[in-house]
Design an enzyme around this catalytic site. Structure first.
Site, mmCIF file in Angstrom:
data_model
loop_
_atom_site.group_PDB
_atom_site.id
_atom_site.type_symbol
_atom_site.label_atom_id
_atom_site.label_comp_id
_atom_site.label_asym_id
_atom_site.label_seq_id
_atom_site.Cartn_x
_atom_site.Cartn_y
_atom_site.Cartn_z
ATOM 1 N N TRP A 8 0.684 -1.365 0.094
ATOM 2 C CA TRP A 8 0.116 0.042 0.035
ATOM 3 C C TRP A 8 0.913 1.251 -0.095
ATOM 4 C CZ3 TRP A 8 -4.305 -1.166 -1.958
ATOM 5 C CH2 TRP A 8 -4.928 -2.331 -1.793
ATOM 6 N N ASP A 51 -1.378 6.586 6.255
ATOM 7 C CA ASP A 51 -2.513 5.968 5.948
ATOM 8 C C ASP A 51 -2.674 4.971 7.252
ATOM 9 O OD1 ASP A 51 -4.126 3.709 5.131
ATOM 10 O OD2 ASP A 51 -3.044 3.413 3.561
ATOM 11 N N LYS A 61 -12.234 -1.451 7.070
ATOM 12 C CA LYS A 61 -11.568 -2.991 8.027
ATOM 13 C C LYS A 61 -11.766 -2.653 9.466
ATOM 14 C CE LYS A 61 -7.964 -2.370 4.924
ATOM 15 N NZ LYS A 61 -8.087 -3.731 4.139
HETATM 16 N N1 PLP Z 1 -4.324 1.245 2.494
HETATM 17 C C1 PLP Z 1 -4.302 0.018 3.187
HETATM 18 C C2 PLP Z 1 -3.443 0.128 4.403
HETATM 19 C C3 PLP Z 1 -5.114 -1.109 2.823
HETATM 20 O O1 PLP Z 1 -5.028 -2.227 3.547
HETATM 21 C C4 PLP Z 1 -5.821 -0.915 1.820
HETATM 22 C C5 PLP Z 1 -6.885 -1.967 1.393
HETATM 23 O O2 PLP Z 1 -6.966 -3.024 1.548
HETATM 24 C C6 PLP Z 1 -5.813 0.244 1.025
HETATM 25 C C7 PLP Z 1 -4.825 1.101 1.619
HETATM 26 C C8 PLP Z 1 -6.737 0.474 -0.361
HETATM 27 O O3 PLP Z 1 -7.957 0.725 0.300
HETATM 28 P P1 PLP Z 1 -9.120 0.847 -0.882
HETATM 29 O O4 PLP Z 1 -9.446 -0.377 -1.275
HETATM 30 O O5 PLP Z 1 -10.004 1.639 0.100
HETATM 31 O O6 PLP Z 1 -8.812 1.781 -1.888
#
Ligand code: PLP
Length: 360
Positions: A101, A171, A195
């Site tokens: 991510w 994030d 989550k």
């Molecule tokens: N950041 C983290 C730490 C994640 O675990 C995730 C998704 O699993 C994301 C970003 C991406 O999220 P989204 O699907 O809401 O774009």
């Protein structure tokens, strides 16, 4: 009714009390004769839902007055673009690469400016966090970016990096509201809610006011300007009303549980049950360096693909579901967010022990 213990990394388990409350209000929200799914986002009733949700979130995180709370769409992934578009005045930022991510966020930022990799743990499949006490941060960087909890690899920043005075952007998708935060340490702290907090389709971003500006990159879409969203109280267009409503119920639930210090205590207790077992098991091994372990996502492996597959199959039959690990790590991953009861982790450990004995 037969509920399973759901260890999915997201969308993930929600508190049963919240789901039941939503069910009760499904046809008639507080006597207005309609569901939240059916009402105008400009109505007084919805205004009260979003205002209350924001205030409860402010109370939980103790958010200082000079921070705005935005309820946005496009998931965390859209913020990977919105953040550089809004913040990259010098067209340069630093990224700490601790997993997929953070890597994706960095790759997206590189479309808009220079995204410098300050440190990385890619050399060992992101199974640890790099030393962030003296990162090569330069004066011309607009911000420093981290992913605080790495959902796939199961690491968590227990100490924030030394950003040398630069704004920290984090994030927190997979550790949202799992622990208290000192919000003043961040320029932006944001996360997708699917989550730990609510249904998919909503990202909440807490942004220090001075970072909400007019002088964004020239081609920034209106919808992605933080200023558009802040000036319109997150209602520039139709928001994800349903997710905001459920998040609001989760915030009330968290308050009723005793708030974030209490959640952190429970999360530590829960994770300890699993880590203690892993540390003594001869069959199952945790994949993360001990000091960087996440309380939310716990990856573990056996030394055989066959055994992993057998374990996942048999666990599923026992009502312990969504335990398959991410393909880059293999094995298993148990996501044990706020709403996972300790009994769920205890049942998992009991089953692992039984499986180990039966297959050794
Ligand atoms: N950041 C983290 C730490 C994640 O675990 C995730 C998704 O699993 C994301 C970003 C991406 O999220 P989204 O699907 O809401 O774009």
């Amino acid at each position: 009714m037969s509920r399973v213990y759901n260890f999915s990394a997201g969308p993930a388990v929600l508190p049963e009390e919240v789901l039941l409350e939503a069910q009760k209000e499904m046809l008639d929200y507080h006597g207005c004769g309609m569901s939240v799914n059916e009402m105008s986002h400009r109505s007084k009733t919805f205004d009260s839902i979003i205002q209350t949700a924001e205030q409860d979130l402010r109370d939980l995180y103790n958010i200082p007055d000079n921070y705005k709370v935005l309820f946005l769409q496009g998931g965390a992934s859209q913020q990977f673009a919105a953040i550089p578009m809004n913040l990259m005045k010098n067209k340069k930022a630093g990224y700490v690469i601790t997993g997929q991510w953070a890597k994706k966020a960095c790759q997206e930022a590189a479309i808009y400016g220079e995204a410098v990799q300050l440190a990385s743990s890619a050399d060992k499949t992101f199974s640890y966090l790099p030393d962030c006490s003296d990162l090569p941060i330069t004066d011309d960087m607009d911000y420093v970016y981290i992913c605080k909890n790495n959902t796939i690899y199961g690491t968590h920043f227990n100490t924030l990096p030394n950003t040398k005075g630069k704004d920290l952007v984090a994030d927190v998708s997979s550790c949202f509201l799992s622990e208290p935060e000192d919000i003043s340490k961040y320029g932006i702290i944001y996360g997708g809610v699917q989550k730990n907090v609510g249904p998919a389709g909503l990202v909440i971003s807490i942004i220090r006011e001075d970072l909400i500006r007019d002088d964004v990159l020239p081609y920034t879409p209106t919808m992605l300007k933080f200023k558009t969203q802040a000036d319109n109280g997150s209602l520039y267009n139709t928001p994800n009303c349903w997710s905001i409503y459920i998040c609001g119920l989760v915030f009330k639930w968290l308050k009723a549980q005793g708030g974030l210090a209490e959640m952190q205590k429970r999360n530590e207790e829960k994770a300890k049950v699993l880590y203690d077992y892993l540390d003594q098991s001869k069959m199952f091994k945790g994949t993360v360096r001990v000091e960087d372990r996440s309380l939310m996502n716990v990856p573990f492996v056996t030394d055989s693909e066959e055994l992993n597959a057998k374990f996942i199959k048999e666990a599923t039959a026992e009502g312990l579901v969504s335990l398959k690990g991410h393909r880059t790590v293999g094995g298993m991953r148990a996501s044990i967010y706020n709403a996972m009861p300790k009994a769920g982790v205890e049942k998992l450990v009991q089953f692992m022990d039984q499986f180990e004995k039966a297959n050794s």
